[in-house]
Design an enzyme around this catalytic site. Sequence first.
Site, PDB file in Angstrom:
ATOM      1  N   TYR A 198       0.657  -1.236  -0.159  1.00 55.94           N
ATOM      2  CA  TYR A 198       0.003  -0.052   0.011  1.00 55.94           C
ATOM      3  C   TYR A 198       0.784   1.344   0.132  1.00 55.94           C
ATOM      4  CZ  TYR A 198      -3.866   3.134   1.371  1.00 55.94           C
ATOM      5  OH  TYR A 198      -4.795   4.181   1.302  1.00 55.94           O
TER       6      TYR A 198
ATOM      7  N   MET B 193     -12.254  -0.300   5.151  1.00 58.39           N
ATOM      8  CA  MET B 193     -10.924  -0.669   4.977  1.00 58.39           C
ATOM      9  C   MET B 193     -10.335  -0.195   6.081  1.00 58.39           C
ATOM     10  SD  MET B 193      -8.190   0.424   1.884  1.00 58.39           S
ATOM     11  CE  MET B 193      -8.056   2.108   2.553  1.00 58.39           C
TER      12      MET B 193
END
Length: 288
Positions: A178, A215
Amino acid sequence: MGEKGPRPPHPSHAQGGSRDGAALSGAVALVTGASTGIGRHLVEGLAARGMAVAGLARTEGLLRTAMAEVADATGGRTLAVAADVTDRASVEAAVGEVREQLGPVDLLVNNAGLIDEYEVPVWEADPDQWWEVVSSHIRGAQLTIRTLVPWMVLRNRGRVVNIASGMSTRANPDYSAYAVAKTGLMRLTESLATALEGSDVHAFDVAPGVVDTPMTRSMHMWQGNTSWTPPERVVEIIAAIAAGELDAWSGRFLRAGADDLETLRSVAPDGAARRLRLRPYGDADPLG
């Protein structure tokens, strides 16, 4: 796939003191990752300001429901287009449908993207899932940019927002994919903004802060967090970008929840401000 025809914004949706309501009326936005989370908030906030909004996501049923709910809540026009942003043909077909149904796109928001499945150091990460995370952000944004920006350049009008992150600017040992993806996305934004210099097409990085979404709640680092960034702060910055109020910040990093919108409107940054750069170790640094 249009969920509602053109109607004036619902009177119950105030503009929150923003100056962008009139400027955005009738404009067209395309938001990826629109079914849930920040994308879903953006669709509703932009529709409430008078934009026609196309939402892209992979799960068609969830997306259709979300777009229909936004249309009912705001009185705005929405369009649900199921697409995988990492698939070239899928993106090209989706953009073609948006242009056909809603018209030329004035605002592109690249919000879609995955996160590391497990909080582990990079050598323990599953290589396929790791790369899937990176691809979802980088390939997804590059494909939408490749498909949409040429039309913006022809019209000499358009704004691109890539959803950045605090991890764009700092390393994280547990979310390496990420962090790599979001850092790469920042460089992509700056490359795009530089290539567009001299035109009325601009590109921006907007970090949403810590918004309460499925998330973020799945991430160990935010478990127990009680200080969430209101999603409307994200909408306000992106709406101001769409209205052409923050063009001085093209190619630079903005953060909802920390940046004051009025200050952004009045400041013209220069040099390396809010850009990815090496810091010299001292005056004698040959790379300084």
